[in-house]
Design an enzyme around this catalytic site. Structure first.
Site, PDB file in Angstrom:
ATOM      1  N   ASP A  14       0.674  -1.000  -0.102  1.00 42.43           N
ATOM      2  CA  ASP A  14       0.089  -0.026  -0.035  1.00 42.43           C
ATOM      3  C   ASP A  14       0.852   1.335  -0.142  1.00 42.43           C
ATOM      4  O   ASP A  14       0.475   2.305   0.728  1.00 42.43           O
ATOM      5  CB  ASP A  14      -0.921   0.111   1.102  1.00 42.43           C
ATOM      6  CG  ASP A  14      -1.763  -1.251   1.133  1.00 42.43           C
ATOM      7  OD1 ASP A  14      -2.385  -1.564   0.463  1.00 42.43           O
ATOM      8  OD2 ASP A  14      -1.622  -1.842   2.292  1.00 42.43           O
ATOM      9  N   HIS A  42      -4.200  -1.757  -6.781  1.00 43.38           N
ATOM     10  CA  HIS A  42      -3.189  -0.617  -7.295  1.00 43.38           C
ATOM     11  C   HIS A  42      -4.232   0.702  -7.726  1.00 43.38           C
ATOM     12  O   HIS A  42      -4.724   0.491  -8.773  1.00 43.38           O
ATOM     13  CB  HIS A  42      -2.096  -1.013  -8.319  1.00 43.38           C
ATOM     14  CG  HIS A  42      -1.361  -1.847  -7.712  1.00 43.38           C
ATOM     15  ND1 HIS A  42       0.018  -2.624  -8.446  1.00 43.38           N
ATOM     16  CD2 HIS A  42      -1.034  -2.443  -6.329  1.00 43.38           C
ATOM     17  CE1 HIS A  42       0.675  -3.216  -7.654  1.00 43.38           C
ATOM     18  NE2 HIS A  42       0.061  -3.225  -6.685  1.00 43.38           N
TER      19      HIS A  42
END
Length: 432
Positions: A14, A42
């Site tokens: 992340d 993503h």
């Protein structure tokens, strides 16, 4: 000039890899996923529109780019088709622009069922997986019972092998986990309904990438998750089931080590983690909550709230070692806007009082480490959208430079917001 660039996370995932891959692929011809599966999330923001990709490489948003899913990825065919349909609705053409390796293991419903059954059965020992079936799918690969894309070429063989594997899983699901069995016929029919689409996307990935290199084309390898979740080098057993470090590109995409010109580490300006596992700089207070809300730290795959904490230079320095980063990109620095002071973990103090500067390989040792902080001044001025380093507040510049000193590699890119245009380029990897 760099032609082949690996982009991967230096923390627990992340970190903002999607945005950077999207930016880099404006100058590339190919983008390749080489590990993980649809557990990745993503996110790219284009003209205030948020697009989240789980399986298809982020560079697909550029019309000139060819996206490749290589053999190291466990491929959920249903997630792939779903994502392709989503892109088409957004006006992004996928026709003859997405290719897959025939060696990709297929991630099917019984993998998801097993993943969820395990997490629910051993709640006290749960890893905190995404529940996508990634772990069981990689288990099948190692145990040599995985169904692969190439098996779709022989329908009789595929049917027989699928029946054996479904029986194998159902025995465990029913008799050990006391849950519902998987319907073989339904799985077979679902796969058969899209098999022609998958077969039409198959390409010899090593050959494709070799030809690209001979032509002088640029290739971006897009990592998923983060280095501290690597199955060998991460905080085991609280890790993912694939290799997330730079070395996995060769195995996961079928290219030699000399193919890679540049390794770019993506580092968030603070720390986050999803699921269970040690997290030395975790903040369970108002500041931690502020980072979570201001940084929108909720999983793009599961929606789970991410744990948040101060920047940990010890763990990132470890990632630098195991990946040999050429440079790093610091993301989400704008999230720190408004904090009067910032802390950076520069070392750990063990239970016996000993101070260490290296990341422990023992889970128990790491769990008992207390962070030692260096305090830096914060800034009250917004950094959102800034594109020149000298325009950043002096305190922000100091923060970037101090992190650079502590991790031992230069920071050549700074992200100042979620939009693809909110970026500071100190040195372009393509020009290195």
């Amino acid at each position: 000039m760099a032609r082949s660039i690996v982009v991967l996370g230096a923390q627990w995932g992340d970190e903002g890899k999607g945005k950077i891959v999207d930016w880099l692929t404006s100058r590339a011809q190919y983008v390749v996923r080489y590990q993980g599966g649809h557990n990745a999330g993503h996110t790219i923001v284009v003209d205030q529109q948020k697009i989240t990709l789980h399986l298809i490489p982020s560079g697909i948003l550029h019309n000139h780019v060819t996206a490749v899913i290589a053999n190291g990825v466990v491929l959920s065919p249903f997630s792939l088709i779903k994502e392709m349909k989503m892109l088409l609705k957004l006006g992004v053409s996928t026709c003859k622009r997405i290719f897959i390796s025939a060696s990709c293991p297929l991630l099917l419903p019984y993998h998801v069922a097993m993943d969820l059954a395990r997490e629910n059965h051993h709640i006290s020992k749960a890893i905190g997986t995404t529940g996508c079936g990634i772990g069981p799918s990689y288990e099948d690969k190692v145990a040599r019972r995985a169904l692969r894309v190439s098996d779709l070429y022989n329908l009789k063989y595929f049917k027989n092998k699928l029946k054996d594997v479904v029986d194998y899983y159902n025995f465990q699901l029913v008799y050990y986990y006391k849950t519902k069995p998987i319907n073989y016929q339904i799985v077979l029919e679902e796969v058969m309904s899209i098999s022609d689409i998958l077969i039409d996307m198959v390409v010899d990935v090593p050959e494709l990438l070799d030809d690209a290199a001979k032509r002088g084309d640029s290739v971006i390898f897009e990592g998923a998750q983060g280095s501290l979740l690597d199955i060998d080098h991460g905080t085991y057993p609280y890790v993912t089931s694939s290799h997330t470090i730079a070395g996995s590109v060769s195995v996961g995409a079928g290219v030699g080590l000399n193919y890679i010109d540049y390794v770019l580490g993506i580092v968030k300006a603070y720390s986050t983690r999803v699921g269970f596992g040690p997290f030395p700089t975790e903040l369970s207070n108002d500041t931690g909550n502020w980072l979570c809300m201001n940084g929108n730290e909720f999983g793009s795959t599961t929606g789970r709230r991410r744990r948040t904490g101060w920047f940990d230079a010890v763990s990132v320095r470890y990632s630098v070692k195991i990946n040999s980063f050429f440079s790093c990109c610091l993301t989400k620095i704008d999230v720190l806007d408004g904090l009067k002071e910032l802390k950076i973990c520069i070392a750990y103090r063990k239970k016996n009082g000993k101070v260490i500067h290296n990341f422990p390989c023992s889970l128990e040792e790491l769990e008992n480490c207390v962070p030692i902080y260096e305090i830096l001044p914060g800034w009250m001025i917004s950094t959102v959208g800034i594109t020149e380093f000298h325009q950043l507040p002096k305190e922000s510049q100091l923060y970037v430079k101090r992190i650079e000193e502590l991790i031992g590699v230069p920071i050549h890119i700074v992200s100042t917001g979620s939009d693809r245009s909110a970026i500071i380029i100190l040195r372009n990897p393509f020009d290195s």
